[in-house]
Design a protein around this motif. Structure first.
Motif, PDB file in Angstrom:
ATOM      1  N   VAL A  74     -55.071-106.828  19.617  1.00  0.00           N
ATOM      2  CA  VAL A  74     -55.932-105.856  18.674  1.00  0.00           C
ATOM      3  C   VAL A  74     -54.606-105.318  18.709  1.00  0.00           C
ATOM      4  CG1 VAL A  74     -57.646-105.494  19.083  1.00  0.00           C
ATOM      5  CG2 VAL A  74     -56.603-104.832  20.599  1.00  0.00           C
ATOM      6  N   VAL A  75     -53.693-104.300  17.681  1.00  0.00           N
ATOM      7  CA  VAL A  75     -52.543-103.824  17.759  1.00  0.00           C
ATOM      8  C   VAL A  75     -52.852-102.631  17.133  1.00  0.00           C
ATOM      9  CG1 VAL A  75     -49.871-103.739  15.994  1.00  0.00           C
ATOM     10  CG2 VAL A  75     -51.038-105.479  16.556  1.00  0.00           C
ATOM     11  N   GLU A  76     -52.183-101.014  17.713  1.00  0.00           N
ATOM     12  CA  GLU A  76     -51.940 -99.781  17.093  1.00  0.00           C
ATOM     13  C   GLU A  76     -50.276 -99.940  16.833  1.00  0.00           C
ATOM     14  OE1 GLU A  76     -54.746 -97.315  16.865  1.00  0.00           O
ATOM     15  OE2 GLU A  76     -55.606 -98.872  15.803  1.00  0.00           O
ATOM     16  N   ILE A  77     -50.169 -98.840  15.322  1.00  0.00           N
ATOM     17  CA  ILE A  77     -49.187 -98.427  15.814  1.00  0.00           C
ATOM     18  C   ILE A  77     -48.508 -97.397  15.196  1.00  0.00           C
ATOM     19  CG2 ILE A  77     -46.837 -98.735  12.994  1.00  0.00           C
ATOM     20  CD1 ILE A  77     -49.228-101.602  13.071  1.00  0.00           C
ATOM     21  N   ASP A  78     -47.703 -96.557  15.949  1.00  0.00           N
ATOM     22  CA  ASP A  78     -47.588 -95.262  15.805  1.00  0.00           C
ATOM     23  C   ASP A  78     -46.111 -94.184  15.752  1.00  0.00           C
ATOM     24  OD1 ASP A  78     -50.709 -93.891  15.934  1.00  0.00           O
ATOM     25  OD2 ASP A  78     -50.100 -94.823  18.177  1.00  0.00           O
ATOM     26  N   HIS A  79     -45.972 -93.624  15.411  1.00  0.00           N
ATOM     27  CA  HIS A  79     -44.331 -93.462  15.692  1.00  0.00           C
ATOM     28  C   HIS A  79     -44.572 -91.670  16.787  1.00  0.00           C
ATOM     29  CE1 HIS A  79     -46.231 -89.599  12.720  1.00  0.00           C
ATOM     30  NE2 HIS A  79     -45.092 -88.671  13.469  1.00  0.00           N
ATOM     31  N   THR A  80     -46.287 -91.212  16.873  1.00  0.00           N
ATOM     32  CA  THR A  80     -45.733 -90.543  18.517  1.00  0.00           C
ATOM     33  C   THR A  80     -46.730 -90.725  19.281  1.00  0.00           C
ATOM     34  OG1 THR A  80     -47.797 -89.229  17.349  1.00  0.00           O
ATOM     35  CG2 THR A  80     -45.806 -88.457  16.279  1.00  0.00           C
ATOM     36  N   ASP A  81     -46.808 -89.871  20.502  1.00  0.00           N
ATOM     37  CA  ASP A  81     -46.923 -90.870  21.763  1.00  0.00           C
ATOM     38  C   ASP A  81     -48.160 -90.037  21.476  1.00  0.00           C
ATOM     39  OD1 ASP A  81     -45.848 -92.315  23.640  1.00  0.00           O
ATOM     40  OD2 ASP A  81     -44.524 -90.203  24.347  1.00  0.00           O
ATOM     41  N   ARG A  82     -49.687 -90.644  21.406  1.00  0.00           N
ATOM     42  CA  ARG A  82     -51.012 -90.324  20.853  1.00  0.00           C
ATOM     43  C   ARG A  82     -51.947 -90.635  22.395  1.00  0.00           C
ATOM     44  NH1 ARG A  82     -53.455 -92.261  16.234  1.00  0.00           N
ATOM     45  NH2 ARG A  82     -54.880 -90.762  16.854  1.00  0.00           N
ATOM     46  N   LYS A  83     -52.518 -89.791  22.528  1.00  0.00           N
ATOM     47  CA  LYS A  83     -53.680 -89.935  23.960  1.00  0.00           C
ATOM     48  C   LYS A  83     -54.854 -91.125  23.488  1.00  0.00           C
ATOM     49  CE  LYS A  83     -56.332 -87.708  27.459  1.00  0.00           C
ATOM     50  NZ  LYS A  83     -57.125 -86.823  27.843  1.00  0.00           N
ATOM     51  N   ARG A  84     -55.281 -90.103  22.404  1.00  0.00           N
ATOM     52  CA  ARG A  84     -56.088 -91.540  21.414  1.00  0.00           C
ATOM     53  C   ARG A  84     -56.142 -93.262  21.204  1.00  0.00           C
ATOM     54  NH1 ARG A  84     -61.647 -90.888  20.486  1.00  0.00           N
ATOM     55  NH2 ARG A  84     -61.681 -91.874  18.333  1.00  0.00           N
ATOM     56  N   THR A  85     -54.748 -93.245  21.293  1.00  0.00           N
ATOM     57  CA  THR A  85     -54.116 -94.804  21.147  1.00  0.00           C
ATOM     58  C   THR A  85     -54.187 -95.238  22.781  1.00  0.00           C
ATOM     59  OG1 THR A  85     -52.881 -93.564  18.884  1.00  0.00           O
ATOM     60  CG2 THR A  85     -52.613 -96.124  20.355  1.00  0.00           C
ATOM     61  N   LEU A  86     -53.593 -93.799  23.834  1.00  0.00           N
ATOM     62  CA  LEU A  86     -53.443 -95.013  25.136  1.00  0.00           C
ATOM     63  C   LEU A  86     -55.592 -95.678  25.637  1.00  0.00           C
ATOM     64  CD1 LEU A  86     -51.146 -93.392  26.744  1.00  0.00           C
ATOM     65  CD2 LEU A  86     -51.274 -95.840  25.457  1.00  0.00           C
ATOM     66  N   GLU A  87     -56.177 -94.524  24.958  1.00  0.00           N
ATOM     67  CA  GLU A  87     -57.021 -94.398  25.377  1.00  0.00           C
ATOM     68  C   GLU A  87     -58.180 -95.571  24.597  1.00  0.00           C
ATOM     69  OE1 GLU A  87     -59.147 -90.530  24.552  1.00  0.00           O
ATOM     70  OE2 GLU A  87     -57.984 -89.895  26.083  1.00  0.00           O
ATOM     71  N   LYS A  88     -58.125 -95.880  23.126  1.00  0.00           N
ATOM     72  CA  LYS A  88     -58.528 -96.444  22.686  1.00  0.00           C
ATOM     73  C   LYS A  88     -58.004 -98.177  22.973  1.00  0.00           C
ATOM     74  CE  LYS A  88     -58.251 -96.315  18.230  1.00  0.00           C
ATOM     75  NZ  LYS A  88     -57.368 -96.135  16.490  1.00  0.00           N
ATOM     76  N   LEU A  89     -56.568 -98.259  22.934  1.00  0.00           N
ATOM     77  CA  LEU A  89     -56.603 -99.487  23.735  1.00  0.00           C
ATOM     78  C   LEU A  89     -56.565 -99.701  25.309  1.00  0.00           C
ATOM     79  CD1 LEU A  89     -52.498 -99.159  22.166  1.00  0.00           C
ATOM     80  CD2 LEU A  89     -54.233-101.194  21.141  1.00  0.00           C
ATOM     81  N   ARG A  90     -56.237 -99.397  26.061  1.00  0.00           N
ATOM     82  CA  ARG A  90     -57.229 -99.541  26.966  1.00  0.00           C
ATOM     83  C   ARG A  90     -58.882-100.049  26.873  1.00  0.00           C
ATOM     84  NH1 ARG A  90     -56.413 -95.224  29.418  1.00  0.00           N
ATOM     85  NH2 ARG A  90     -54.412 -94.751  29.873  1.00  0.00           N
ATOM     86  N   ALA A  91     -59.890 -99.386  26.298  1.00  0.00           N
ATOM     87  CA  ALA A  91     -60.715-100.042  26.376  1.00  0.00           C
ATOM     88  C   ALA A  91     -61.111-101.413  25.495  1.00  0.00           C
ATOM     89  CB  ALA A  91     -61.375 -98.491  25.285  1.00  0.00           C
ATOM     90  N   GLU A  92     -59.708-101.624  24.290  1.00  0.00           N
ATOM     91  CA  GLU A  92     -60.211-102.379  23.881  1.00  0.00           C
ATOM     92  C   GLU A  92     -59.378-103.601  24.899  1.00  0.00           C
ATOM     93  OE1 GLU A  92     -60.633-104.013  20.703  1.00  0.00           O
ATOM     94  OE2 GLU A  92     -61.526-101.663  20.330  1.00  0.00           O
ATOM     95  N   ALA A  93     -58.787-103.193  25.947  1.00  0.00           N
ATOM     96  CA  ALA A  93     -58.069-104.901  26.938  1.00  0.00           C
ATOM     97  C   ALA A  93     -59.397-105.098  27.875  1.00  0.00           C
ATOM     98  CB  ALA A  93     -57.429-103.938  27.971  1.00  0.00           C
ATOM     99  N   GLU A  94     -60.492-104.244  28.335  1.00  0.00           N
ATOM    100  CA  GLU A  94     -61.618-103.516  28.757  1.00  0.00           C
ATOM    101  C   GLU A  94     -62.469-104.325  28.495  1.00  0.00           C
ATOM    102  OE1 GLU A  94     -62.652-100.054  30.305  1.00  0.00           O
ATOM    103  OE2 GLU A  94     -60.913 -99.105  31.370  1.00  0.00           O
ATOM    104  N   ALA A  95     -62.447-105.009  27.087  1.00  0.00           N
ATOM    105  CA  ALA A  95     -63.461-105.779  26.554  1.00  0.00           C
ATOM    106  C   ALA A  95     -63.013-107.243  26.133  1.00  0.00           C
ATOM    107  CB  ALA A  95     -63.262-105.486  25.110  1.00  0.00           C
ATOM    108  N   GLY A  96     -61.276-107.133  26.364  1.00  0.00           N
ATOM    109  CA  GLY A  96     -61.058-108.800  26.956  1.00  0.00           C
ATOM    110  C   GLY A  96     -60.229-109.421  25.337  1.00  0.00           C
ATOM    111  N   ARG A  97     -58.994-107.949  24.653  1.00  0.00           N
ATOM    112  CA  ARG A  97     -58.811-108.062  24.310  1.00  0.00           C
ATOM    113  C   ARG A  97     -57.031-108.178  24.994  1.00  0.00           C
ATOM    114  NH1 ARG A  97     -63.463-105.777  21.632  1.00  0.00           N
ATOM    115  NH2 ARG A  97     -64.211-106.976  20.413  1.00  0.00           N
ATOM    116  N   VAL A  98     -56.344-108.417  24.043  1.00  0.00           N
ATOM    117  CA  VAL A  98     -55.507-108.359  24.234  1.00  0.00           C
ATOM    118  C   VAL A  98     -54.696-106.802  23.703  1.00  0.00           C
ATOM    119  CG1 VAL A  98     -52.612-109.588  24.233  1.00  0.00           C
ATOM    120  CG2 VAL A  98     -54.603-110.450  25.141  1.00  0.00           C
ATOM    121  N   PRO A  99     -53.607-106.088  24.014  1.00  0.00           N
ATOM    122  CA  PRO A  99     -53.737-104.533  23.692  1.00  0.00           C
ATOM    123  C   PRO A  99     -51.839-104.527  23.206  1.00  0.00           C
ATOM    124  CG  PRO A  99     -54.000-104.266  25.804  1.00  0.00           C
ATOM    125  CD  PRO A  99     -54.123-106.064  25.928  1.00  0.00           C
ATOM    126  N   LEU A 100     -51.544-104.527  22.009  1.00  0.00           N
ATOM    127  CA  LEU A 100     -49.619-104.235  21.269  1.00  0.00           C
ATOM    128  C   LEU A 100     -50.154-103.002  21.077  1.00  0.00           C
ATOM    129  CD1 LEU A 100     -49.341-107.654  20.056  1.00  0.00           C
ATOM    130  CD2 LEU A 100     -48.988-106.499  22.867  1.00  0.00           C
TER     131      LEU A 100
END
Length: 158
Positions: A74-100
């Motif tokens: 799973v890939v998120e693309i951002d131009h700023t540091d977003r707390k919500r992006t990190l939370e989303k990618l952490r949840a995706e990792a916990e669901a067994g996905r590779v977060p980028l």
């Protein structure tokens, strides 16, 4: 995921808006996934729900890549540091996905906490527009080793 970083390292553009840069990067990530032979999903549903009052709906991921015999990426693309992006990618990792996290911009990039992996993409910004080149910065030209010639100053009549 080093090959994604190498793939994006070739990406160039000039004088684009923030939205245009994000779209260009999403297109490049999708092309990378397709080149691997994977199924590519843009705006794929995330495991994370939206905040109330829309909490019955799921957030979306910029790109999701389904790989045979391996966990999805799973890939998120951002131009700023977003707390919500990190939370989303952490949840995706916990669901067994590779977060980028493809993080682009003119500033410094801070590595996210494991297991989220950042793919940094530095760009330059000028008057609210963004550019990226793969050419190295050119050094200043060398100065002439000889002193400039001197000339006699003559007053002009008025």
């Amino acid at each position: 995921m080093d090959d994604l970083e190498a793939w994006l390292a070739r990406l160039t553009f000039a004088d684009l808006t923030q939205d245009e840069v994000t779209t260009r990067i999403i297109d490049a990530v999708a092309a990378w996934g397709e080149a691997q032979g994977w199924r590519v999903y843009r705006r794929a549903p995330s495991v994370v729900t939206l905040p109330p009052p829309m909490d019955k709906q799921h957030s979306v991921l910029d790109v999701a890549l389904a790989r045979p015999g391996a966990p999805p990426i799973v890939v998120e693309i951002d131009h700023t540091d977003r707390k919500r992006t990190l939370e989303k990618l952490r949840a995706e990792a916990e669901a067994g996905r590779v977060p980028l996290w493809v993080r682009w911009g003119p500033g410094r990039f801070t590595d996210p906490p494991a297991p989220i992996r950042m793919v940094p993409l530095p760009v330059t910004r000028h008057q609210g527009r963004y550019s990226r080149t793969t050419e190295p910065d050119r050094p200043a030209p060398a100065h002439s080793p000889t002193a400039p010639a001197t000339a006699e100053v003559t007053e002009l009549p008025w």
